[in-house]
Scaffold this active site. Structure first.
Site, short mmCIF file in Angstrom:
data_model
loop_
_atom_site.label_atom_id
_atom_site.label_comp_id
_atom_site.label_asym_id
_atom_site.label_seq_id
_atom_site.Cartn_x
_atom_site.Cartn_y
_atom_site.Cartn_z
N HIS A 10 -7.98 -11.89 4.20
CA HIS A 10 -6.77 -11.14 3.84
C HIS A 10 -5.99 -10.79 5.10
CE1 HIS A 10 -9.81 -8.06 4.66
NE2 HIS A 10 -8.82 -7.24 4.98
N ASP A 20 0.80 -1.22 0.00
CA ASP A 20 0.00 0.00 0.00
C ASP A 20 0.84 1.28 0.00
OD1 ASP A 20 -2.48 -1.11 -0.30
OD2 ASP A 20 -3.03 -1.05 1.81
N HIS A 69 -3.17 -7.76 6.86
CA HIS A 69 -2.47 -6.47 6.79
C HIS A 69 -1.18 -6.62 7.58
CE1 HIS A 69 -6.12 -4.23 5.48
NE2 HIS A 69 -6.71 -5.21 6.14
N TYR A 79 -10.12 0.90 1.77
CA TYR A 79 -9.73 0.77 3.17
C TYR A 79 -9.31 2.11 3.76
CZ TYR A 79 -9.22 -3.47 5.89
OH TYR A 79 -9.45 -4.52 6.74
N GLY A 116 4.28 1.39 -1.19
CA GLY A 116 5.11 1.40 -2.39
C GLY A 116 4.32 1.41 -3.68
N GLY A 138 -8.02 3.32 -1.55
CA GLY A 138 -9.21 2.78 -2.21
C GLY A 138 -10.32 2.58 -1.21
N ASP A 186 25.01 2.09 15.37
CA ASP A 186 23.77 2.79 15.09
C ASP A 186 22.81 1.80 14.43
OD1 ASP A 186 21.82 4.61 14.68
OD2 ASP A 186 22.95 5.91 13.34
N GLY A 208 1.07 8.21 2.04
CA GLY A 208 0.87 9.64 2.25
C GLY A 208 0.01 10.24 1.14
N GLY A 264 1.20 4.79 -2.38
CA GLY A 264 1.54 5.99 -1.61
C GLY A 264 0.64 6.12 -0.40
#
Lengths: 658, 658
Positions: free
Chosen positions: A460, A324, A462, A405, A326, A403, A610, A331, A329
């Site tokens: 499905h 979702d 997530h 969701y 890649g 879409g 790091d 954002g 988007g």
């Protein structure tokens, strides 16, 4: 000099001046501003179109985001008392140029392209909205589609289409295609509840034309009745006085904002918006009363990818294995939040900006909201003296609607030093039309639950992968898995036969830090081995996973290989600025050559280095009738929690008023 | 007739009259009222003291609670339109009479003891407050204790003691003894942070005298400094504007109460208080808009037991394996909730009553609060039409303070049909004094974390067992474990190699329904096989476990055997009114002969029968410095959620106002 070049140089100078003027107020980690996005467009166009003849179809922008400076640069710059010349502002651009994937780095300070690499690996960048909009219109000028609609006795004017990425299932050669699937409005607003099943339209996005068409089977379109969820639409209202209750709290935000730096209670952090990953929390530090200083906790945290595989093998469904972030988007799909409905009265809203297909900036108004939350919970209490402290926290919220969701993301900062993340899953199910109207008719495998007549809610998952670049009290940290292990009582020590104790193990390399959650009791800590509390504990933060839902499938299949990060619930890698997105840069039709699982194969040393923690929050969804026609929010989440980070409970000095 | 008997008969008549007058307003499942508790005292005294010579020391009350009618009686009585003669009110009493455990059933309607059984099995009833108070004073008239305090250079006037149950570790013969441990105030209010380690005082509660004394080792008492958590006590206040925020919402409760029956939004339920288990939710039903009727969900739900084993093998600690409900009374330990601090402005408070040692009723003011909650969350939303509904719920809250620990219990009713339970763990740690002031000094096993100088926070667990008597749309239900299982794609069906599907299995007998959570993905459903939705799904509710924390230890040890219920996370039994408390009736020094694990051995048929789900919520606590001197609330919980119970999302018709 041709006049067009003069014109563009003029604009470039204007941008330079604007940049110079505004430099002081821009934080190194701020999202690119609309004027910076414009500047990116100008610079890229100038650079690219000087070598090729540019037109609408051979240059398109798919992602433009901040190319943030290296961590050391950021931290050292911020640590300076007096502002010095800031590091250059740079943009990272994913563009399609002449049907190739380009990765372009633009220096905004010097107004030039500093690198432009063609990536000829597998996969494609995220879809921009314009090509999605164009693709879903194609069936409406395609005669075989008219015939299919007519054959079903449907009215073409009531049909709407959506486009879907197709995954990858072993093909040697791919093109940049998507599948377009259509829905029937006619009497509903809830298009996703009325799929027109059995038709596969394949669209080549680069050519922007239909390259495949199959009308395989006619299936009844589910009824409109009962699908409308708008207010006043269901005929009988639910007798509930409760919804009349005032939304929470007073109107004042109660936190300070300096640009995108938020200060609230003992927290300080930076918030940004990215068109791929949505909200980005950076430089979260917490004030330590005893040390009288802010101490670093989270350098950068965001949802790096969302993998959503469906479990339906039918021809029109098997490929639904979305990334979702890649592919679409996370954002870019942000909803404009509705004041008083999505966020309470005291919320402050921030806009988000992204680049459209031609590079022009566009705004998502109210993409983020920030508000103080008081749910009536208690931070801590004890009865003897009725000492009770209210649990007040600060929330950064975004909703992304991919879409059908809706994902609601809350980053919640608690005064105890914890950061909690909650994901609310709501919106509409993806449903498949079926001939069945009653469960008793079903004799074959249908890959889901019959949730209404002619309507199957498909099984499905997530899987949300979080990039958690913890910097606990500084860069160099170690990852410790502390197992809670049963031990037998040593001979005659006690009448007890056994007990459990904590067995810590520090990960030396990345392979030591691949964790399957769920079976064993353990703590997962990021500690700073160079810093200890006064009484000698290593300062740390622990990852407190939420309800565990792991991948169920074997890894020999294409979707799981492409995802990669799903092999373990937790991974730890050495910090590497370029490893941002756990599913890889080009998830659409990716083949699993570039993802977290691949990076981790380098097996870098991670002790006292790091490090970055990658945690996958999972959710298995077996739909039920209650999810029809709109899903009640399901909440999943996790927490990062100070563990011997402070000398004592950090909220002891909390003053009470009012 | 002696005058004392006349006098008591007079009172009995008064009670009868009061009972008659008030019958109409008493619900069958209401807690015993203060006057009923008085009546119990009178009747028991009369009955018992007619056969033995009663005095202070040979008759004591340990538990008095409602002996509720059988479920069928309750349901049938409630289903009647016109009130008929209600079934008799009865009390169940646990008393110690001449050092024996008595189980007495008192009929309040007929004012008589209808059964009085001696239980000569193992274990003892819960401690009453009066004997605890008496026991902790004994050291202050015990010369060896003075010497121990003097040897440590402490001031006796600053010493306070607490008493603790001792578990059972294989002894053939037990007496009703507890251990008394002492703490040093001198400069703090936080007594639990200053244990006087190394002294064991054993008190016989039946004799009320010290029967054992050991001063084994002198350990430094942790410092007072830094242990005070009261407002204004830590010198530097935390700079936080946030706590000034108004507590949530308006002042109106927004729900209806008819006696102890609550009606709110689409919910209706009964709330009661029990001195052993605390809040009891009964007869929770949800209004179904389509069917225009209330449908049954939860007949009775409460915390049946809390098992809290510590993992410290030292002489003064090994025995700490408490049953917080059965040993100490989870309700008996309820805190008086503080308005505006423990519960928000709109809360309504209910008092709780219990019987003291001599049977006299006592009140816990504000033992429960009930309030409407709006945390700013979203019940459901979708972007296309900005249809967004606020998540408003109703919470029933109690806080139980078992010595040092504060448990906050929330039963939250959601309009979606879910009931969520949240447990907040806060208060003070049980800490052991130690000579160590820095971690680097520690070379031996210390069974905990050094959380301050001379202060060890011991490893421990909390296991809360919930009695969930679900009656989904009626009595007869089945328990279904639906596993999410990977399957290979049938030959050439799809380019996908595999997928997962749902494989339901209905439990035939109790042994089929013993569940280890954590390793496999599954849904746990209670369905009504006699009721189906219109499209043919069995109506059901699912248990959505929270974060899983299971018992870590082998079961060959005494504490685990005594607990019994910890062998599995979920059990299902056939309804049996007498199986109330998962750890058994007499948990203090129990031997595991009477608990859920034993009952379940009967392996009763549970398919399409009246079943009870027993779910254990676990929490492993590895203390950290942040838990000193008072613990930030840790939250754990679970949910029961409608699953094909409704035809569709039950909140569709929700009207919006304001």
């Amino acid at each position: 000099m041709p006049s067009s070049l003069k014109f563009s140089l003029f604009f470039q100078c204007i941008f330079c001046i604007i940049s110079l003027i505004s430099t002081k107020s821009i934080h190194l980690l701020d999202s690119l501003t609309p004027s910076e996005l414009k500047q990116v467009k100008t610079i890229v166009n100038q650079s690219i179109c000087s070598t090729i003849s540019c037109h609408n179809d051979n240059l398109s922008f798919h992602y433009v985001g901040l190319n943030e400076p290296n961590k050391e640069t950021v931290v050292s710059w911020l640590s300076k008392q007096k502002p010095t010349k800031s590091p250059p502002r740079q943009a990272f651009v994913l563009a399609r140029i002449n049907q190739s994937n380009h990765e372009i780095i633009v220096d905004l300070t010097d107004s030039k392209v500093i690198s432009n690499k063609v990536n000829d690996g597998h996969g494609y960048p995220l879809l921009n909205l314009e090509e999605k909009d164009a693709a879903v219109l194609l069936p409406f000028s395609y005669a075989p589609f008219f015939a299919s609609i007519k054959k079903r006795g449907l009215n073409l004017k009531e049909v709407v289409c959506q486009c879907f990425t197709i995954g990858w299932f072993g093909a040697n050669k791919t093109r940049r295609v998507v599948k377009v699937m259509c829905y029937y409005l006619n009497g509903t607003v809830s298009l996703y509840m009325r799929p027109i099943e059995g038709i596969t339209v394949t669209v080549d996005l680069d050519e922007m034309k239909i390259v495949g068409y199959l009308d395989r089977v006619v299936v009844p379109v589910p009824k409109a009745e009962g699908t409308d969820y708008r207010e006043g639409k269901p005929e009988k209202p639910l007798n509930s006085s409760s919804v009349n209750s005032t939304r929470m709290m007073h109107g004042s935000p109660n936190f300070d904002m300096d640009g995108n730096v938020i200060r609230w209670a003992n927290w300080k952090f930076h918030v940004a918006f990215d068109m791929r990953v949505g909200p980005v929390i950076s430089l979260a530090s917490i004030y330590d009363l005893e040390k009288d200083e802010y101490r670093r906790v989270l350098y950068r945290g965001y949802i790096s990818e969302l993998f959503v595989p469906y479990m339906d093998l039918t021809e029109e469904w098997y490929f639904k294995t979305y990334f979702d972030a890649g592919d679409f988007g996370f954002g870019l799909s942000a909803s404009s939040l509705v004041p008083l409905k999505d966020c309470p009265k005291n919320a402050v809203f921030l806009d988000g900006y992204y680049s459209t297909k031609d590079g022009t900036p566009a705004k998502i108004a109210n993409a983020l909201c920030i508000f103080e939350k008081n749910a009536g919970d208690v931070l801590w209490r004890h009865t003897e003296f009725s000492e009770i402290r209210p649990d007040v926290s600060l929330v950064v919220r975004m909703v992304s609607t991919i879409g059908n969701y809706d994902y609601m993301v809350d980053w919640e900062f608690k005064q105890t030093g914890s950061i909690k993340v909650n994901i609310g899953l709501t919106g509409l199910l993806a449903v498949r039309a079926t001939k069945y109207t009653h469960k008793s008719q079903i004799k074959e495998e249908v890959y889901g639950t019959l949730i209404a007549e002619n309507t199957l809610g498909a099984h499905h998952d997530h899987f949300l992968n979080f990039h958690l670049d913890l910097d606990v009290d500084g860069h160099d940290n170690s990852f410790v898995e502390s197992k809670l292990q049963a031990k037998s009582t040593p001979d005659k020590r006690s009448p007890r036969k056994n007990y459990w104790t904590v067995v810590p193990k520090t990960a030396k390399t990345e392979s030591d830090a691949r964790i399957h959650l769920g079976s064993k009791a353990a703590q997962y800590l990021v500690v700073n081995p160079n810093k200890k509390t006064k009484i000698g504990n290593e300062v740390g933060y622990q990852l407190l996973p939420g309800i565990v839902a792991s991948n169920i499938l074997p890894y020999n299949d294409y979707p799981e290989k492409r995802c990669g990060f799903n092999k373990y619930n937790v991974w730890v890698t050495r910090y590497n600025k370029s490893e941002k997105w756990a599913g890889g840069v080009y998830t659409d039709q990716s083949r699993g050559n570039d993802n977290l699982a691949i990076w981790s194969l380098r097996n870098r040393e991670i002790e006292n280095k790091d490090v970055v923690v990658w945690y996958t929050l999972g959710f298995h969804h077996v739909p039920s009738q209650e999810d029809f026609p709109i899903m009640p929010t399901a909440n999943v989440g996790f927490e990062i929690k100070p563990t011997n980070f402070f000398e004592h409970n950090p909220t002891l000095g909390l003053k009470l008023h009012g």
